[in-house]
Write a protein that holds these residues in place. Structure first.
Motif, mmCIF file in Angstrom:
data_model
loop_
_atom_site.group_PDB
_atom_site.id
_atom_site.type_symbol
_atom_site.label_atom_id
_atom_site.label_comp_id
_atom_site.label_asym_id
_atom_site.label_seq_id
_atom_site.Cartn_x
_atom_site.Cartn_y
_atom_site.Cartn_z
ATOM 1 N N ALA A 25 0.701 -1.161 0.264
ATOM 2 C CA ALA A 25 0.063 0.115 0.170
ATOM 3 C C ALA A 25 0.889 1.254 -0.090
ATOM 4 O O ALA A 25 1.939 1.117 0.718
ATOM 5 N N PRO A 26 0.348 2.342 -0.734
ATOM 6 C CA PRO A 26 1.136 3.668 -0.495
ATOM 7 C C PRO A 26 1.107 4.062 0.662
ATOM 8 O O PRO A 26 0.450 3.896 1.390
ATOM 9 N N ALA A 27 2.375 5.048 0.841
ATOM 10 C CA ALA A 27 2.372 5.703 2.050
ATOM 11 C C ALA A 27 1.007 6.364 2.569
ATOM 12 O O ALA A 27 0.527 7.150 1.811
ATOM 13 N N GLY A 28 0.639 6.275 3.743
ATOM 14 C CA GLY A 28 -0.692 6.916 4.090
ATOM 15 C C GLY A 28 -1.704 6.294 3.812
ATOM 16 O O GLY A 28 -3.024 6.773 4.125
ATOM 17 N N GLU A 29 -1.907 5.207 3.145
ATOM 18 C CA GLU A 29 -3.016 4.348 3.137
ATOM 19 C C GLU A 29 -2.816 3.061 3.867
ATOM 20 O O GLU A 29 -1.891 2.614 4.173
ATOM 21 N N GLU A 30 -3.968 2.562 4.242
ATOM 22 C CA GLU A 30 -4.249 1.599 4.775
ATOM 23 C C GLU A 30 -4.130 0.130 4.205
ATOM 24 O O GLU A 30 -4.542 0.127 2.967
ATOM 25 N N ALA A 31 -3.092 -0.694 4.544
ATOM 26 C CA ALA A 31 -2.892 -1.800 3.826
ATOM 27 C C ALA A 31 -4.113 -2.938 3.949
ATOM 28 O O ALA A 31 -4.760 -3.047 4.741
ATOM 29 N N ALA A 32 -4.012 -3.556 2.909
ATOM 30 C CA ALA A 32 -5.112 -4.630 2.677
ATOM 31 C C ALA A 32 -4.485 -5.577 3.364
ATOM 32 O O ALA A 32 -3.387 -6.003 3.583
ATOM 33 N N PRO A 33 -5.540 -6.403 4.234
ATOM 34 C CA PRO A 33 -5.265 -7.494 4.849
ATOM 35 C C PRO A 33 -4.648 -8.624 4.070
ATOM 36 O O PRO A 33 -4.989 -8.754 2.832
ATOM 37 N N ARG A 34 -3.474 -9.295 4.532
ATOM 38 C CA ARG A 34 -2.603 -10.232 3.815
ATOM 39 C C ARG A 34 -3.664 -11.593 3.758
ATOM 40 O O ARG A 34 -4.188 -11.918 5.032
ATOM 41 N N ARG A 35 -3.787 -12.193 2.632
ATOM 42 C CA ARG A 35 -4.483 -13.384 2.485
ATOM 43 C C ARG A 35 -3.813 -14.400 3.130
ATOM 44 O O ARG A 35 -2.542 -14.761 2.964
ATOM 45 N N ALA A 36 -4.366 -15.178 4.144
ATOM 46 C CA ALA A 36 -3.809 -16.271 4.833
ATOM 47 C C ALA A 36 -3.627 -17.329 4.099
ATOM 48 O O ALA A 36 -4.281 -17.573 3.036
ATOM 49 N N GLU A 37 -2.618 -18.220 4.578
ATOM 50 C CA GLU A 37 -2.230 -19.279 3.813
ATOM 51 C C GLU A 37 -3.233 -20.674 4.211
ATOM 52 O O GLU A 37 -3.744 -20.279 5.159
ATOM 53 N N MET A 38 -3.128 -21.430 3.298
ATOM 54 C CA MET A 38 -3.974 -22.582 3.675
ATOM 55 C C MET A 38 -3.065 -23.831 3.346
ATOM 56 O O MET A 38 -2.170 -23.877 2.455
ATOM 57 N N ARG A 39 -3.677 -25.110 3.521
ATOM 58 C CA ARG A 39 -3.096 -26.315 3.220
ATOM 59 C C ARG A 39 -3.839 -27.036 2.397
ATOM 60 O O ARG A 39 -4.905 -27.314 2.639
ATOM 61 N N VAL A 40 -3.341 -27.767 1.613
ATOM 62 C CA VAL A 40 -4.009 -28.183 0.314
ATOM 63 C C VAL A 40 -3.350 -29.900 0.009
ATOM 64 O O VAL A 40 -2.132 -29.592 -0.095
ATOM 65 N N PRO A 41 -4.121 -30.772 -0.210
ATOM 66 C CA PRO A 41 -3.496 -31.957 -0.378
ATOM 67 C C PRO A 41 -2.793 -31.994 -1.808
ATOM 68 O O PRO A 41 -3.124 -31.200 -2.743
ATOM 69 N N ARG A 97 9.260 -26.547 -5.600
ATOM 70 C CA ARG A 97 9.158 -27.305 -4.257
ATOM 71 C C ARG A 97 7.859 -28.216 -4.155
ATOM 72 O O ARG A 97 8.027 -29.088 -3.607
ATOM 73 N N TRP A 98 7.055 -27.989 -5.122
ATOM 74 C CA TRP A 98 6.014 -29.100 -5.303
ATOM 75 C C TRP A 98 6.488 -30.444 -5.627
ATOM 76 O O TRP A 98 5.995 -31.489 -5.113
ATOM 77 N N ARG A 99 7.303 -30.251 -6.585
ATOM 78 C CA ARG A 99 7.957 -31.744 -7.128
ATOM 79 C C ARG A 99 9.048 -32.372 -5.870
ATOM 80 O O ARG A 99 8.625 -33.368 -5.624
ATOM 81 N N ALA A 100 9.689 -31.300 -5.237
ATOM 82 C CA ALA A 100 10.355 -31.885 -3.855
ATOM 83 C C ALA A 100 9.594 -32.402 -2.821
ATOM 84 O O ALA A 100 9.951 -33.338 -2.128
ATOM 85 N N ALA A 101 8.651 -31.738 -2.647
ATOM 86 C CA ALA A 101 7.447 -32.275 -1.395
ATOM 87 C C ALA A 101 7.061 -33.534 -1.872
ATOM 88 O O ALA A 101 6.762 -34.409 -0.894
ATOM 89 N N GLN A 102 6.800 -33.913 -3.141
ATOM 90 C CA GLN A 102 6.221 -35.378 -3.414
ATOM 91 C C GLN A 102 7.356 -36.232 -3.302
ATOM 92 O O GLN A 102 7.044 -37.270 -2.712
ATOM 93 N N MET A 103 8.501 -35.980 -3.642
ATOM 94 C CA MET A 103 9.826 -36.913 -3.155
ATOM 95 C C MET A 103 10.044 -37.266 -1.915
ATOM 96 O O MET A 103 10.460 -38.143 -1.193
ATOM 97 N N ALA A 104 9.551 -36.157 -1.085
ATOM 98 C CA ALA A 104 9.602 -36.201 0.520
ATOM 99 C C ALA A 104 8.469 -36.878 0.990
ATOM 100 O O ALA A 104 8.297 -36.993 2.330
ATOM 101 N N GLN A 105 7.573 -37.224 0.248
ATOM 102 C CA GLN A 105 6.440 -38.015 0.431
ATOM 103 C C GLN A 105 5.395 -37.101 1.575
ATOM 104 O O GLN A 105 4.966 -37.509 2.564
ATOM 105 N N LEU A 106 5.321 -35.701 1.415
ATOM 106 C CA LEU A 106 4.340 -34.701 2.087
ATOM 107 C C LEU A 106 2.942 -35.065 1.370
ATOM 108 O O LEU A 106 2.849 -35.287 0.103
ATOM 109 N N HIS A 107 2.044 -34.801 2.358
ATOM 110 C CA HIS A 107 0.585 -35.106 1.819
ATOM 111 C C HIS A 107 -0.216 -34.004 1.593
ATOM 112 O O HIS A 107 -1.025 -33.641 0.884
ATOM 113 N N GLU A 108 0.183 -32.855 2.375
ATOM 114 C CA GLU A 108 -0.239 -31.737 2.147
ATOM 115 C C GLU A 108 0.903 -30.480 2.019
ATOM 116 O O GLU A 108 1.942 -30.566 2.525
#
Length: 298
Positions: A25-41, A97-108
């Motif tokens: 946000a430009p100086a003097g303006e209120e920043a928009a709320p950051r979109r929260a992360e989520m976990r996805v299979p 990161r997505w490819r490496a996570a599958q090699m590491a057998q992460l589910h989410e």
């Protein structure tokens, strides 16, 4: 993409801006709320079919997978809702990161969902890869060309936005003039960018590239060989026997024109007598592109 959108998206602020890690946000303006992360299979995440990176080195993926097994995925992937599959997401940034996570057998995996058009997805993916600084020279050059051809960015604007020199961008894009065989060797690391730049002026870049690889020649040795032409004469010889050494401005102009056109450009300036400008095309597709440019077509 318009100049207005270029400025609004804050390309010059880098990946942190694109990934909403800083206050945009430009100086003097209120920043928009950051979109929260989520976990996805992991099986509900699909790669971007237009991903500019084509080579994922097995060794680097194994190293990243080992790190993920120990510490998890620290930086969330940037995704958008899949354009054709419900409950699926398409990767905007983070395929490695997505490819490496599958090699590491992460589910989410942690993700941040953003709303991007097809054009914006490609632009962000290119910028993300370039700023990761681990692209090979061919991938980096193709990324610059895509940004210029598809989004109307100039070399000057890219240089400023990506903290690169304009000569760096121009020199890399000139490499795309080389034959496919040479580009393949460059991608595989058998040739360096310095070798490839020397090969651009060679009469037979493929044959010289093979000789460089077989003999393990240095860049300086390659440059010396590239200046030779059949018959033992040196390169850049004029038929009227006048001095053939081009000044730095002429060589720089040749490089800029070559980079912008994606074709080899040679300028033979003869002072008050004028001169000639020669554009060499590789195939009929390049010739068609050149004809469109000269005729003012899109």
């Amino acid at each position: 993409m318009s100049d207005k959108k270029f400025e609004r998206r804050g390309l010059g602020r880098g990946l942190s801006a694109l990934m909403a890690d800083v206050n945009m946000a430009p100086a003097g303006e209120e920043a928009a709320p950051r979109r929260a992360e989520m976990r996805v299979p992991v099986e509900q995440i699909a790669p971007n079919p237009d991903q500019p990176r084509r080579d994922f080195t097995p060794d680097s993926l194994n190293e990243l997978a080992a790190s993920i097994r120990e510490k998890g995925v620290i930086q969330p992937l940037i995704v958008r809702k899949h354009p054709s599959k419900d409950d699926f997401y398409e990767i905007v940034a983070g395929e490695r990161r997505w490819r490496a996570a599958q090699m590491a057998q992460l589910h989410e995996l942690p993700v941040i969902v953003r709303e991007f058009s097809d054009t914006e997805v490609l632009e962000v993916a290119i910028i993300e890869n370039i700023q990761r600084a681990d692209l090979n020279p061919v991938e980096e050059a193709m990324g610059y060309r895509q940004l210029m051809e598809r989004f109307g960015h100039t070399q000057e604007r890219l240089a400023e936005a990506l903290s690169k020199s304009r000569s760096h961008i121009a020199n890399l894009m000139r490499l795309l003039q080389l034959p496919p065989e040479v580009l393949t060797w460059l991608r595989e690391g058998l040739l360096t960018a310095g070798h490839a730049r020397a090969l651009i002026t060679s009469v037979d870049p493929v044959a010289l590239a093979r000789e460089v690889i077989e003999k393990g020649l240095s860049v300086r040795e390659t440059e010396a060989l590239a200046k030779k032409v059949p018959g033992g004469a040196k390169g850049n010889v004029r038929t009227n026997n006048r001095s053939t050494e081009k000044d730095a401005d002429t060589r720089a102009l040749e490089g800029d024109l070559s980079a912008n056109l994606g074709m080899n450009v040679n300028i033979d300036h003869k002072g008050e007598d004028g001169g000639t400008l020669t554009i060499s095309y590789r195939d009929l597709d390049q010739l068609d592109k050149l004809c469109q440019l000269l005729s003012g077509g899109n």
